[in-house]
Motif scaffolding. Structure first.
Motif, short mmCIF file in Angstrom:
data_model
loop_
_atom_site.label_atom_id
_atom_site.label_comp_id
_atom_site.label_asym_id
_atom_site.label_seq_id
_atom_site.Cartn_x
_atom_site.Cartn_y
_atom_site.Cartn_z
N PHE A 348 0.81 -1.23 0.00
CA PHE A 348 0.00 0.00 0.00
C PHE A 348 0.84 1.28 0.00
N GLN A 349 1.98 1.19 -0.66
CA GLN A 349 2.83 2.36 -0.78
C GLN A 349 2.10 3.45 -1.59
N PRO A 350 2.11 4.70 -1.12
CA PRO A 350 1.46 5.78 -1.87
C PRO A 350 2.03 5.89 -3.28
N ASN A 351 1.19 6.18 -4.23
CA ASN A 351 1.60 6.21 -5.63
C ASN A 351 1.05 7.45 -6.33
N PRO A 352 1.51 8.63 -5.91
CA PRO A 352 1.01 9.85 -6.55
C PRO A 352 1.54 9.97 -7.97
N GLY A 353 1.05 10.93 -8.73
CA GLY A 353 1.51 11.12 -10.11
C GLY A 353 0.36 11.47 -11.02
N ARG A 354 0.67 11.50 -12.33
CA ARG A 354 -0.35 11.95 -13.28
C ARG A 354 -1.32 10.83 -13.65
N ILE A 355 -2.60 11.13 -13.62
CA ILE A 355 -3.62 10.19 -14.11
C ILE A 355 -3.72 10.44 -15.61
N THR A 356 -3.22 9.47 -16.39
CA THR A 356 -3.17 9.72 -17.83
C THR A 356 -4.54 9.52 -18.46
N LYS A 357 -5.32 8.59 -17.91
CA LYS A 357 -6.65 8.33 -18.46
C LYS A 357 -7.58 7.97 -17.32
N GLY A 375 -5.72 13.51 -16.75
CA GLY A 375 -4.71 14.56 -16.87
C GLY A 375 -4.36 15.18 -15.52
N TYR A 376 -5.15 14.84 -14.48
CA TYR A 376 -4.89 15.42 -13.14
C TYR A 376 -3.64 14.80 -12.53
#
Ligand code: ADP
Length: 447
Positions: A348-357, A375-376
């Motif tokens: 359950f490591q946090p995985n932030p970043g861009r939501i491509t779709k 795109g967020y």
């Protein structure tokens, strides 16, 4: 009624409050950090003000910046949401003394309930069952040893200022007690600046059941029945449902009545949650009051048809509750899955970043409360919840089937989420039968 409300929060709860404001004809004012300039709450609010850099300590927790925004925007009231400053009685006080109504309980009720040992004493005074434990804070090791013998092992050491599972330690035997006490005190002192601890019997395999309450400023209190939040990992809730599966009707009535007594005894107004643990004999024990709206409030909204945010706003504006207890009927079954930007395969490591779709589910009985879009960019600075998937169906069996279908439809690309993990939980026979407790996830899924 208020004309303009500032929302001292971000993410899905800020959106949820903006939605209620718009439907009530109230103007909404968002605040945001530099990392949240592209956030949906900034786009949907009527006005928005930047309150500082990304780190929450420099923005969402900056009381002077938030009050300054409220003054510039000339609002009537401030809604704190959950997390951040929501249970900070000093902020509550500052809002009021600056001329803004705080949408929540009084600072006094908030402060007393925020101290777990005081809240426990209040529960006892209101004839609400508590877990057998110490009468007050622990003064020294010798006293702790004596009290623990009386309670019987294992005992749980709890920080009076605790939250989020911090400052909690189990002592299985007397040999472990003193070192566990020291660990709990040190952790609580570091996290909350208050090292006060007390003892409770450690209840084995409990269910977590909580009661949603809403009270006005005229002495009217109603409950919106209970939620079961036993699907937890490290004391963090993952799935919540209402009503609770497998709670006998008599206990259900007792637990809801006890919650109302607690709220009445605390001279509390606005929305609040009274949390209990329930043991294998269906006996229930008070653990704490959450003096704010909670993440999982939608499941109670679904089964009762009450809009809790609108109710919060109305009672803060001095209006009497629009319903009596008899008006609040419970029907159907609602389930909520917290969709987190975390990788279940990597602990359950946090995985932030861009939501491509992004494709969000729909159809009968499906609600997705979320601030994210294709795109967020999920910022790394805040908690990892990117949305709450909620379903509502006539029966629990149907609700599980609809949730599994909705989880299948949810497509998030670019970051890992907890969606697939939820699907595994929903298929597990123990969950399907509603026989799970707070140890279920760790026992069945964490190897
Ligand atoms: P926090 O505010 O730190 O989250 P709580 O008092 O709400 O702490 O408790 C969090 C969780 O810890 C509960 O949902 C339950 O799983 C567990 N817990 C709390 N008190 C007890 C107890 N006396 N025995 C067993 N488990 C407990």
């Amino acid at each position: 009624m208020f004309k303009k409300i500032l929302i001292a929060n971000r993410g899905e709860i800020a959106l949820r409050i903006i939605r209620a404001c718009r439907e009530m004809g109230i103007q909404s004012v968002a605040v945001f950090s530099e990392a949240d300039a592209d956030s949906m709450h900034v786009q949907l609010a009527d006005e928005a003000y930047c309150v500082g850099p990304a780190r929450s300590i420099d923005s969402y927790l900056k009381i002077d910046q938030i009050i300054a925004a409220a003054e510039v925007a000339d609002v009537d009231a401030i809604h704190p949401g959950y997390g951040f400053l929501a249970e900070n009685s000093h902020f509550n006080e500052v809002c009021r003394s600056s001329g803004f109504e705080f949408i929540g309980p009084s600072p006094d009720a908030m402060e007393k309930l925020g101290d777990k040992n005081t809240a426990r004493a209040m529960a006892i005074a209101s004839d609400v069952p508590v877990v057998p434990g110490s009468d007050g804070l622990i003064e020294d090791d010798k006293q702790a040893i004596e009290i623990a013998r009386g309670i019987g092992y294992p005992v749980l050491i709890k920080a009076t200022a605790g939250g989020g599972g911090k400052g909690m330690r189990v002592a299985e035997t007397e040999d472990m007690l003193v070192s566990a006490l020291n660990q709990a005190r040190t952790e609580a002192q570091a996290a909350f600046g208050n090292g006060g601890v007390y003892l409770e019997r450690y209840v084995g395999n409990p269910r977590h059941i909580e009661v949603q309450v809403i009270a006005d400023k005229h002495g009217n209190i109603v409950h919106l029945y209970e939620r079961d939040c036993s699907v937890q990992r490290r004391h963090q809730k993952l799935i919540e449902e209402a009503p609770s599966p497998n709670l006998p009707e008599a206990q259900r009535k007792e637990i809801c009545d006890a919650a109302v007594r607690m709220i009445r005894g605390a001279d509390y107004s606005n929305a609040g949650t009274v949390e209990f643990i329930v043991d294998e004999k269906d006996d229930f024990f008070f653990i704490e009051v959450n003096a704010r709206i909670q993440v999982e409030h939608p499941v109670s909204e679904m089964i009762t048809g009450v809009d809790l945010i609108k109710a919060q706003i109305s009672v803060a504006a001095n209006e009497p509750l629009s319903m009596t207890q008899d008006d609040v009927q419970c029907s159907g079954h609602a389930i909520e899955c917290r969709i987190n930007a975390e990788n279940p395969e990597r602990n359950f490591q946090p995985n932030p970043g861009r939501i491509t779709k992004l494709y969000t589910p729909g159809g009968l009985g499906v609600r997705f409360d979320s601030h994210v879009y294709g795109g967020y960019n999920v910022p790394p600075h805040y908690d990892s919840m990117i949305g709450k998937l909620i379903v509502y169906m006539p029966t629990r069996e149907q609700a599980i089937a609809t949730m599994r279908r909705a989880l299948y439809e949810l497509k998030v690309e670019g970051i890992a989420t907890t969606a697939k993990f939820h699907d595994q939980v929903l298929q597990h026979p123990e969950f399907v039968e509603g026989k799970h407790n707070t140890k279920f996830v760790e026992r069945e899924f964490m190897d």
